[in-house]
Write a protein that holds these residues in place. Structure first.
Motif, PDB file in Angstrom:
ATOM      1  N   ALA A 130      -9.018 -13.333   9.556  1.00 37.29           N
ATOM      2  CA  ALA A 130      -7.073 -13.598   9.600  1.00 37.29           C
ATOM      3  C   ALA A 130      -7.125 -13.188  10.595  1.00 37.29           C
ATOM      4  CB  ALA A 130      -6.740 -13.649   7.952  1.00 37.29           C
ATOM      5  N   ARG A 131      -7.118 -11.851  11.721  1.00 40.75           N
ATOM      6  CA  ARG A 131      -7.065 -11.454  12.175  1.00 40.75           C
ATOM      7  C   ARG A 131      -7.221 -11.555  13.631  1.00 40.75           C
ATOM      8  NH1 ARG A 131      -7.614  -6.136   8.487  1.00 40.75           N
ATOM      9  NH2 ARG A 131      -5.485  -5.442   8.784  1.00 40.75           N
ATOM     10  N   SER A 132      -8.627 -12.706  13.971  1.00 40.95           N
ATOM     11  CA  SER A 132      -8.499 -13.047  15.343  1.00 40.95           C
ATOM     12  C   SER A 132      -7.446 -13.925  15.581  1.00 40.95           C
ATOM     13  CB  SER A 132      -9.810 -13.830  14.949  1.00 40.95           C
ATOM     14  OG  SER A 132     -11.182 -13.471  15.096  1.00 40.95           O
ATOM     15  N   ALA A 187       6.327   0.056   1.690  1.00 38.35           N
ATOM     16  CA  ALA A 187       4.360   0.127   1.170  1.00 38.35           C
ATOM     17  C   ALA A 187       4.600   0.049  -0.473  1.00 38.35           C
ATOM     18  CB  ALA A 187       3.880   1.798   1.049  1.00 38.35           C
ATOM     19  N   ARG A 188       3.862  -0.775  -1.137  1.00 43.04           N
ATOM     20  CA  ARG A 188       3.872  -1.061  -1.820  1.00 43.04           C
ATOM     21  C   ARG A 188       3.674   0.532  -3.752  1.00 43.04           C
ATOM     22  NH1 ARG A 188      -1.510  -4.842  -1.604  1.00 43.04           N
ATOM     23  NH2 ARG A 188      -1.654  -2.201  -0.458  1.00 43.04           N
ATOM     24  N   ARG A 189       3.408   0.954  -3.273  1.00 38.53           N
ATOM     25  CA  ARG A 189       2.589   1.998  -4.484  1.00 38.53           C
ATOM     26  C   ARG A 189       3.943   3.312  -4.506  1.00 38.53           C
ATOM     27  NH1 ARG A 189      -3.367   2.643  -3.980  1.00 38.53           N
ATOM     28  NH2 ARG A 189      -2.776   1.734  -2.318  1.00 38.53           N
ATOM     29  N   GLU A 190       4.764   3.328  -4.740  1.00 40.57           N
ATOM     30  CA  GLU A 190       6.356   3.959  -4.873  1.00 40.57           C
ATOM     31  C   GLU A 190       6.565   5.554  -5.394  1.00 40.57           C
ATOM     32  OE1 GLU A 190       9.390   2.792  -7.284  1.00 40.57           O
ATOM     33  OE2 GLU A 190      10.866   3.363  -6.020  1.00 40.57           O
ATOM     34  N   ALA A 193     -11.744   7.826   8.492  1.00 38.44           N
ATOM     35  CA  ALA A 193     -12.036   7.780   6.759  1.00 38.44           C
ATOM     36  C   ALA A 193     -10.522   7.947   6.384  1.00 38.44           C
ATOM     37  CB  ALA A 193     -12.325   8.937   7.054  1.00 38.44           C
ATOM     38  N   THR A 194      -9.721   6.707   5.773  1.00 35.58           N
ATOM     39  CA  THR A 194      -8.304   6.731   5.241  1.00 35.58           C
ATOM     40  C   THR A 194      -9.149   7.154   3.405  1.00 35.58           C
ATOM     41  OG1 THR A 194      -8.577   4.617   5.074  1.00 35.58           O
ATOM     42  CG2 THR A 194      -7.340   5.895   7.472  1.00 35.58           C
ATOM     43  N   GLU A 195      -6.851   7.290   3.325  1.00 34.71           N
ATOM     44  CA  GLU A 195      -7.426   6.862   1.925  1.00 34.71           C
ATOM     45  C   GLU A 195      -7.717   5.852   1.075  1.00 34.71           C
ATOM     46  OE1 GLU A 195      -4.740   8.518   3.431  1.00 34.71           O
ATOM     47  OE2 GLU A 195      -3.239   9.273   2.362  1.00 34.71           O
ATOM     48  N   GLY A 198       3.533   2.471   6.301  1.00 36.22           N
ATOM     49  CA  GLY A 198       3.745   4.187   6.697  1.00 36.22           C
ATOM     50  C   GLY A 198       3.985   4.958   5.449  1.00 36.22           C
ATOM     51  N   SER A 199       2.958   4.480   4.482  1.00 37.46           N
ATOM     52  CA  SER A 199       3.208   5.733   3.642  1.00 37.46           C
ATOM     53  C   SER A 199       1.629   6.415   3.598  1.00 37.46           C
ATOM     54  CB  SER A 199       3.237   5.295   1.415  1.00 37.46           C
ATOM     55  OG  SER A 199       2.069   4.201   1.646  1.00 37.46           O
ATOM     56  N   ALA A 200       0.073   5.686   4.148  1.00 36.36           N
ATOM     57  CA  ALA A 200      -0.954   6.047   3.913  1.00 36.36           C
ATOM     58  C   ALA A 200      -1.574   5.836   5.020  1.00 36.36           C
ATOM     59  CB  ALA A 200      -1.520   5.772   2.939  1.00 36.36           C
ATOM     60  N   GLY A 201      -2.599   6.770   5.008  1.00 36.24           N
ATOM     61  CA  GLY A 201      -3.719   6.053   6.554  1.00 36.24           C
ATOM     62  C   GLY A 201      -3.269   6.146   8.145  1.00 36.24           C
ATOM     63  N   MET A 202      -3.357   5.258   8.510  1.00 40.20           N
ATOM     64  CA  MET A 202      -2.867   5.198   9.646  1.00 40.20           C
ATOM     65  C   MET A 202      -1.542   4.524   9.833  1.00 40.20           C
ATOM     66  SD  MET A 202      -6.195   2.982  11.644  1.00 40.20           S
ATOM     67  CE  MET A 202      -7.267   2.615  10.504  1.00 40.20           C
ATOM     68  N   GLY A 203      -1.151   3.760   8.668  1.00 42.27           N
ATOM     69  CA  GLY A 203       0.263   3.884   9.545  1.00 42.27           C
ATOM     70  C   GLY A 203       0.584   4.638   9.380  1.00 42.27           C
TER      71      GLY A 203
HETATM   72  N1  NAP Z   1      -9.499   2.345   7.457  1.00 41.76           N
HETATM   73  C1  NAP Z   1     -10.735   1.907   8.232  1.00 41.76           C
HETATM   74  O1  NAP Z   1     -11.683   2.543   8.186  1.00 41.76           O
HETATM   75  C2  NAP Z   1     -10.272   0.859   8.959  1.00 41.76           C
HETATM   76  C3  NAP Z   1     -11.105  -0.511   9.884  1.00 41.76           C
HETATM   77  C4  NAP Z   1     -10.923  -1.535   9.950  1.00 41.76           C
HETATM   78  C5  NAP Z   1      -9.588  -2.118  10.310  1.00 41.76           C
HETATM   79  N2  NAP Z   1      -8.594  -1.171   9.617  1.00 41.76           N
HETATM   80  C6  NAP Z   1      -6.909  -2.131   8.930  1.00 41.76           C
HETATM   81  O2  NAP Z   1      -6.594  -1.092   9.562  1.00 41.76           O
HETATM   82  C7  NAP Z   1      -5.419  -0.846   8.654  1.00 41.76           C
HETATM   83  C8  NAP Z   1      -5.138   0.865   7.923  1.00 41.76           C
HETATM   84  O3  NAP Z   1      -5.814   0.890   7.325  1.00 41.76           O
HETATM   85  P1  NAP Z   1      -5.881   2.217   6.620  1.00 41.76           P
HETATM   86  O4  NAP Z   1      -7.223   2.583   5.936  1.00 41.76           O
HETATM   87  O5  NAP Z   1      -5.036   3.254   7.076  1.00 41.76           O
HETATM   88  O6  NAP Z   1      -5.300   1.760   5.040  1.00 41.76           O
HETATM   89  P2  NAP Z   1      -5.147   2.916   3.845  1.00 41.76           P
HETATM   90  O7  NAP Z   1      -5.225   4.079   3.754  1.00 41.76           O
HETATM   91  O8  NAP Z   1      -4.817   2.543   2.577  1.00 41.76           O
HETATM   92  O9  NAP Z   1      -3.306   2.880   4.523  1.00 41.76           O
HETATM   93  C9  NAP Z   1      -2.294   1.475   4.253  1.00 41.76           C
HETATM   94  C10 NAP Z   1      -0.928   1.961   4.095  1.00 41.76           C
HETATM   95  O10 NAP Z   1      -0.452   0.060   4.200  1.00 41.76           O
HETATM   96  C11 NAP Z   1       0.194  -0.331   3.475  1.00 41.76           C
HETATM   97  N3  NAP Z   1      -0.032  -1.484   2.882  1.00 41.76           N
HETATM   98  C12 NAP Z   1      -1.054  -2.099   3.172  1.00 41.76           C
HETATM   99  N4  NAP Z   1      -0.169  -3.488   2.657  1.00 41.76           N
HETATM  100  C13 NAP Z   1       0.408  -3.416   2.314  1.00 41.76           C
HETATM  101  C14 NAP Z   1       1.449  -4.253   1.746  1.00 41.76           C
HETATM  102  N5  NAP Z   1       0.987  -5.531   1.054  1.00 41.76           N
HETATM  103  N6  NAP Z   1       2.718  -4.516   2.167  1.00 41.76           N
HETATM  104  C15 NAP Z   1       3.090  -3.419   2.134  1.00 41.76           C
HETATM  105  N7  NAP Z   1       2.292  -2.220   2.909  1.00 41.76           N
HETATM  106  C16 NAP Z   1       1.005  -2.270   2.388  1.00 41.76           C
HETATM  107  C17 NAP Z   1      -0.105   0.786   2.209  1.00 41.76           C
HETATM  108  O11 NAP Z   1       0.682   1.714   0.778  1.00 41.76           O
HETATM  109  P3  NAP Z   1       0.301   0.526  -0.619  1.00 41.76           P
HETATM  110  O12 NAP Z   1      -1.081  -0.007  -0.322  1.00 41.76           O
HETATM  111  O13 NAP Z   1       1.359   1.148  -1.356  1.00 41.76           O
HETATM  112  O14 NAP Z   1       1.152  -0.870  -0.184  1.00 41.76           O
HETATM  113  C18 NAP Z   1      -0.333   2.342   2.821  1.00 41.76           C
HETATM  114  O15 NAP Z   1       0.957   3.037   3.417  1.00 41.76           O
HETATM  115  C19 NAP Z   1      -5.288  -2.009   7.521  1.00 41.76           C
HETATM  116  O16 NAP Z   1      -4.744  -2.965   8.241  1.00 41.76           O
HETATM  117  C20 NAP Z   1      -7.335  -2.303   7.734  1.00 41.76           C
HETATM  118  O17 NAP Z   1      -7.572  -3.407   6.932  1.00 41.76           O
HETATM  119  C21 NAP Z   1      -8.956   0.075   8.930  1.00 41.76           C
END
Ligand code: NAP
Length: 264
Positions: free
Chosen positions: A157-159, A38-41, A188-190, A15-20
């Motif tokens: 894995a998601r399937s 999240a992993r990064r504190e 477009a996320t981090e 929940g620290s970045a992106g869609m979470g």
């Molecule tokens: N962005 C895209 O275009 C896209 C497309 C298809 C699917 N997705 C999926 O949608 C999800 C969210 O993507 P996003 O782009 O929003 O990613 P993001 O910006 O990297 O955000 C991911 C969030 O989850 C945390 N996280 C990731 N792995 C973790 C772990 N092992 N344990 C605990 N926290 C974890 C991250 O923090 P930390 O890194 O600090 O742990 C961050 O808070 C992902 O599963 C990704 O595969 C994304």
């Protein structure tokens, strides 16, 4: 619209970045107290502080890796009884040549994108059943339904994850506990920014943002005509976390601007 979740307790794993983070924001805005992991504190702690200040709810940061048993135990100890559970765990980066994927790569993908969410759900489902209400939302990927050669570390894995939730959701809906999945396309996320270099390498491109995006848009037709941002999916996630979704069971909501061309 009142989501009717004020005062409830939610976990946003990832929940620290992106869609979470965007999902956590919509829940906080609706008056939900949050536990975010999240992993990064540093980024995690800042996100929790910002959301707590902005929305006036309690946001507890838990620095933990959801793909590891130790990280999951830290989450379970910090929040034993959520009403709402939203999960995203990032799988390994895009692959290059599929012939170079070894069992070790596959195990990493399965640990993060399949076993991680399953183990978190398995832990919390009994408590939700006892309470007679719960909502679970996985943020996975549209490549679960739309196979992509460069996303073999995410899609297969998601399937399997959506196969699991298709069965389990139909078993637990009778107790008022619903599981649904969101399958995002290109956002477009981090996290997506961090993958650019890997994408460039996989396709033999210069690692320049414009070059990568031009290549991506040319090879991935998005009828909506743009790459989304996290706020384009978070309202749907929040809706699925609310009582308003009581008749939505075991669904996989693709949010991809129309990229995946399919009836189902
Ligand atoms: N962005 C895209 O275009 C896209 C497309 C298809 C699917 N997705 C999926 O949608 C999800 C969210 O993507 P996003 O782009 O929003 O990613 P993001 O910006 O990297 O955000 C991911 C969030 O989850 C945390 N996280 C990731 N792995 C973790 C772990 N092992 N344990 C605990 N926290 C974890 C991250 O923090 P930390 O890194 O600090 O742990 C961050 O808070 C992902 O599963 C990704 O595969 C994304």
């Amino acid at each position: 619209m009142d989501l009717q979740i004020r005062g409830k307790k939610a976990i946003m794993a990832g929940g620290s970045a992106g869609m979470g983070r965007a999902t956590a924001e919509r829940l906080a805005e609706a008056g939900v107290d949050l536990y975010i992991t999240a992993r990064r504190e540093e980024r995690l702690v800042n996100a929790a502080k910002e959301m707590s200040e902005q929305y006036g709810v309690s946001v507890t940061p838990i620095c933990a890796d959801s793909s590891k048993e130790e990280g999951r135990q830290a989450l379970f100890a910090a929040c034993p009884d959520p009403d709402i559970l939203a999960i995203t765990i990032k799988p390994p980066a895009p692959n290059g040549n599929f012939l170079e994927l070894t069992p070790e790569h596959w195990r990493d993908s399965i640990d993060t994108a399949l076993i991680g969410p399953i183990e978190i759900m398995r832990h919390y489902i009994p408590g939700m059943k006892d309470k007679g209400w719960g909502r679970i939302v996985n943020i996975a990927t549209f490549s679960a339904k739309n196979p992509m050669l460069w996303r073999l570390m995410s899609g297969p894995a998601r399937s399997a994850l959506i196969n699991y939730t298709a069965s389990v959701s139909r078993e637990i809906a009778q107790y008022g506990v619903n599981i649904n999945n969101i399958l995002p396309g290109m956002f477009a996320t981090e996290g997506a920014d961090e993958l650019m270099e890997v994408y460039a390498e996989a396709f033999g491109l210069e690692s320049d943002r414009d070059i990568v995006m031009t290549h991506f848009m040319a090879n991935n037709k998005i009828p909506a005509g743009f790459v989304a941002n996290a706020d384009d999916m978070a309202p749907m996630a929040a809706l699925l976390c609310s009582p308003l979704s009581r008749f939505i069971v075991g669904q996989n909501i693709v949010i991809d601007g129309g990229q995946h061309h399919s009836l189902f």
